[in-house]
Design a protein around this motif. Structure first.
Motif, short mmCIF file in Angstrom:
data_model
loop_
_atom_site.label_atom_id
_atom_site.label_comp_id
_atom_site.label_asym_id
_atom_site.label_seq_id
_atom_site.Cartn_x
_atom_site.Cartn_y
_atom_site.Cartn_z
N LYS A 139 -12.19 7.82 -4.93
CA LYS A 139 -10.80 8.22 -4.16
C LYS A 139 -10.70 8.04 -2.78
CE LYS A 139 -6.28 9.09 -5.07
NZ LYS A 139 -5.52 8.43 -6.06
N GLN A 140 -9.83 7.15 -2.26
CA GLN A 140 -9.76 7.08 -0.89
C GLN A 140 -8.61 7.73 -0.09
OE1 GLN A 140 -8.39 3.61 2.24
NE2 GLN A 140 -10.02 2.86 0.66
N ALA A 141 -8.73 8.29 0.83
CA ALA A 141 -7.65 8.77 1.79
C ALA A 141 -7.34 7.86 2.97
CB ALA A 141 -7.83 10.40 2.21
N ARG A 142 -6.23 7.09 2.64
CA ARG A 142 -5.94 5.90 3.54
C ARG A 142 -4.94 6.03 4.84
NH1 ARG A 142 -7.42 0.81 2.67
NH2 ARG A 142 -6.39 -0.94 3.55
N PHE A 143 -5.28 6.23 6.08
CA PHE A 143 -4.49 6.43 7.05
C PHE A 143 -4.22 4.97 7.64
CE2 PHE A 143 -6.15 10.64 6.42
CZ PHE A 143 -5.45 11.57 7.05
N TYR A 144 -3.10 4.44 7.02
CA TYR A 144 -2.79 2.85 7.59
C TYR A 144 -1.34 3.05 7.92
CZ TYR A 144 -7.06 0.35 6.99
OH TYR A 144 -8.35 -0.32 7.15
N GLY A 145 -0.62 1.71 8.23
CA GLY A 145 0.62 1.49 8.18
C GLY A 145 1.18 1.15 6.83
N ILE A 146 2.28 1.05 6.72
CA ILE A 146 3.17 0.91 5.47
C ILE A 146 4.40 0.06 5.56
CG2 ILE A 146 3.99 2.86 4.92
CD1 ILE A 146 3.36 2.80 2.00
N PRO A 147 4.78 -1.01 4.93
CA PRO A 147 6.10 -1.40 5.25
C PRO A 147 7.07 -0.53 5.03
CG PRO A 147 4.51 -3.20 3.96
CD PRO A 147 3.94 -1.75 3.92
N LEU A 148 8.14 -0.70 5.60
CA LEU A 148 9.25 0.13 5.85
C LEU A 148 10.49 -0.13 4.84
CD1 LEU A 148 9.48 1.59 9.56
CD2 LEU A 148 8.28 2.52 7.28
N ASP A 149 10.52 -1.53 4.53
CA ASP A 149 11.36 -2.16 3.44
C ASP A 149 10.77 -1.85 2.26
OD1 ASP A 149 10.14 -4.99 2.15
OD2 ASP A 149 9.18 -4.32 4.09
N LYS A 150 11.99 -1.78 1.29
CA LYS A 150 11.52 -1.11 0.00
C LYS A 150 10.68 -1.82 -0.77
CE LYS A 150 14.42 0.91 -3.79
NZ LYS A 150 15.69 1.32 -4.28
N ALA A 151 10.79 -3.28 -1.17
CA ALA A 151 10.02 -3.98 -1.63
C ALA A 151 8.54 -4.03 -1.21
CB ALA A 151 10.60 -5.55 -1.51
N GLY A 152 8.55 -4.06 0.31
CA GLY A 152 7.07 -4.10 0.81
C GLY A 152 6.37 -2.58 0.67
N TYR A 153 7.16 -1.62 0.55
CA TYR A 153 6.72 -0.39 0.57
C TYR A 153 6.03 -0.12 -0.97
CZ TYR A 153 6.81 4.65 0.07
OH TYR A 153 6.28 6.09 -0.18
N TYR A 154 6.92 -0.48 -1.98
CA TYR A 154 6.22 -0.39 -3.28
C TYR A 154 5.27 -1.25 -3.69
CZ TYR A 154 9.89 3.02 -4.20
OH TYR A 154 10.67 4.31 -4.03
N LYS A 155 5.30 -2.24 -3.09
CA LYS A 155 4.13 -3.38 -3.42
C LYS A 155 2.69 -2.83 -2.83
CE LYS A 155 2.40 -8.25 -2.20
NZ LYS A 155 2.88 -9.03 -1.38
N GLU A 156 2.82 -2.06 -1.50
CA GLU A 156 1.65 -1.50 -0.87
C GLU A 156 1.09 -0.19 -1.83
OE1 GLU A 156 -0.40 -2.54 1.44
OE2 GLU A 156 0.87 -4.22 1.22
N PHE A 158 1.53 0.09 -4.92
CA PHE A 158 0.92 -0.38 -6.12
C PHE A 158 -0.31 -0.79 -5.99
CE2 PHE A 158 0.39 -3.95 -9.44
CZ PHE A 158 0.18 -3.03 -10.59
N LYS A 159 -0.71 -1.68 -4.92
CA LYS A 159 -1.99 -1.99 -4.29
C LYS A 159 -2.93 -0.81 -4.17
CE LYS A 159 -2.35 -5.13 -1.26
NZ LYS A 159 -1.76 -6.01 0.10
N ASP A 160 -2.14 0.12 -3.72
CA ASP A 160 -3.07 1.45 -3.31
C ASP A 160 -3.62 2.05 -4.72
OD1 ASP A 160 -2.79 1.23 -0.54
OD2 ASP A 160 -1.24 2.61 -0.68
N PHE A 161 -2.69 2.09 -5.67
CA PHE A 161 -2.79 2.68 -7.01
C PHE A 161 -4.14 1.87 -7.81
CE2 PHE A 161 -2.38 2.17 -11.67
CZ PHE A 161 -2.50 3.36 -12.26
#
Length: 438
Positions: A139-156, A158-161
């Motif tokens: 399990k990774q604790a990830r300190f990165y940026g994340i898109p702030l738009d809704k679609a981009g946010y949930y896409k990231e 899901f990729k994290d999952f």
């Protein structure tokens, strides 16, 4: 279930084949490896000369028997439509496409064929495996940026999952956000930390203020891997103390591969399996190991897009202790476009200027983080985030040290802000020159 590998396979990236190829490369003896690398270098150049119209035009004078006849490629050379740079048989439908961060000032779209991208992940998994990290189960604790738009946010998310990781956004480094981060570590079985250096260092400082050792509240933690930004020794010591785990330094480029990774012996081992790395002087002459110059890299397996003698924009030194199979990066001194140019004509690495200031400005805890901008030849701005304004005495000390290490007559402007502007990716650029260096 190997969810991470399965997601790669599902998207057409042959990770199993890539791991077999990587294992075969790594099994070669030192003598066999050197001969293998020479064959692979020649093969990738020959491939693009035959199958890539862009490269055929770019490398008109290439003699396959003379590596030095191959021109050095810069990011500016690649700022044209992607379709014009692809090899025959490759389209947007059968390649991996991404965009560079633009930290060099030259963002562009790039492509990898699917096997090359799988090989990139095989190398990354191999290196993390040095520290008993398995991307399919750890399990990774990830300190990165994340898109702030809704679609981009949930896409990231899901990729994290799928990638077995939980993301902490680097766009909020407040004490309130870090308190929530700490609580998440207390309730989650994290095995490793990975992310941008500056954000992880800020979390370390928060833990120092709280007098908390992260390993004591999250015993499952094994290692912390920092990437994308410079890690100073003083910060590494802070993280080792507050996290209670080894701190590992990673150096990579999205358009290429993982470039270097700190091995368990403490050396920054360069990736010789999928890359050929050279150090060149300003006239494109190859420098011997031990001398400082431009880092120039050839991607040995990317058939979709040529990255051949590609000047990544960084400056470094390859250790004299290196061998063809196990080259060691002795030092990474910053980017070529992050150079301080002074009124006298003297030049210095931008991170040198940053480091001089860092040794003074952060030693009392008033300043949380800061960046430096060069506005004119003689004018620099220090933008900082802190609990209070810097005292005149502190400013005077900084000014004196800058004069001592660089030169006199420089104008230093101080500006306190509530937070620092990060790039869209979440990276923090510690030194920026606004001079026209063309």
């Amino acid at each position: 279930m190997n969810v991470f590998d399965f997601s790669l396979k599902l998207n057409g990236f042959p990770i199993a084949k890539a791991k077999r190829v990587l294992k075969n490369i790594q099994s070669k003896t030192e003598n066999d490896f050197n001969a293998f690398a020479e064959v692979q270098k020649r093969a990738i150049v020959a491939y693009h000369l035959e199958h890539n119209p862009f490269y055929k035009s770019f490398g008109k004078q290439i003699d396959l028997n003379d590596w030095n006849s191959i021109p050095v490629m810069t990011k500016a050379d690649l700022q044209q439509p992607l379709e014009q740079r692809l090899s025959e048989g490759f389209t947007r439908k059968n390649i991996y496409i991404n965009k560079t961060s633009g930290s060099s000032g030259h963002p562009f779209l790039f492509a990898k064929d699917k096997f090359c991208h799988a090989l990139t992940w095989a190398v990354i998994q191999n290196r993390f495996g040095w520290y008993n990290i398995n991307f399919n189960s750890s399990k990774q604790a990830r300190f990165y940026g994340i898109p702030l738009d809704k679609a981009g946010y949930y896409k990231e998310r899901f990729k994290d999952f799928l990638s077995h990781r939980y993301r902490f956004s680097v766009f909020d480094l407040s004490d309130e956000a870090f308190e929530a981060t700490l609580q998440k570590f207390k309730t989650t079985t994290f095995h490793y930390i990975n992310g941008y250096t500056s954000a992880i260092v800020q979390f370390g400082k928060f833990l120092q203020q709280k007098n908390v050792i992260l390993k004591s509240v999250c015993p499952s933690l094994n290692v912390c891997v920092v990437t994308s930004e410079m890690l100073f020794e003083v910060d590494k010591t802070l993280l080792e103390t507050q996290f209670g785990i080894p701190i590992v330094n990673e150096y990579g480029a999205s358009e290429l591969d993982l470039i270097a990774f700190q091995n368990p012996n403490g050396n920054w081992q360069l990736n010789s399996e999928t890359l050929f790395i050279e150090i060149l002087d300003e006239h494109n002459n190859v420098l011997p190991h031990g001398e400082t110059g431009r880092i120039v890299i050839t991607s040995l397996y990317n058939k979709a897009h040529p990255f051949i003698r590609y000047d990544i924009g960084d400056i470094g030194v390859i250790s004299k202790k290196s061998t063809p199979k196990t080259p060691i990066l002795e030092n990474l001194t910053g980017r070529t476009n992050d150079i301080v140019i002074l009124p006298s004509g003297k030049k210095a690495a931008g991170l040198t200027f940053y480091y001089i200031t860092k040794s003074i400005i952060e030693n009392d805890g008033i300043v949380k983080e800061f960046v430096i901008e060069q506005l004119k030849l003689d004018t620099f701005k220090i933008i900082y985030v802190g609990n209070e304004r810097l005292s005149e005495a502190k400013k005077q000390t900084i000014n004196q040290e800058i004069e001592h290490y660089l030169e006199s007559g420089l104008q230093i402007i101080y500006e306190k802000q509530n937070n620092l502007n990060r790039q869209k990716s979440g990276k923090l650029k510690q030194f920026t020159s606004h001079l026209n260096q063309n």
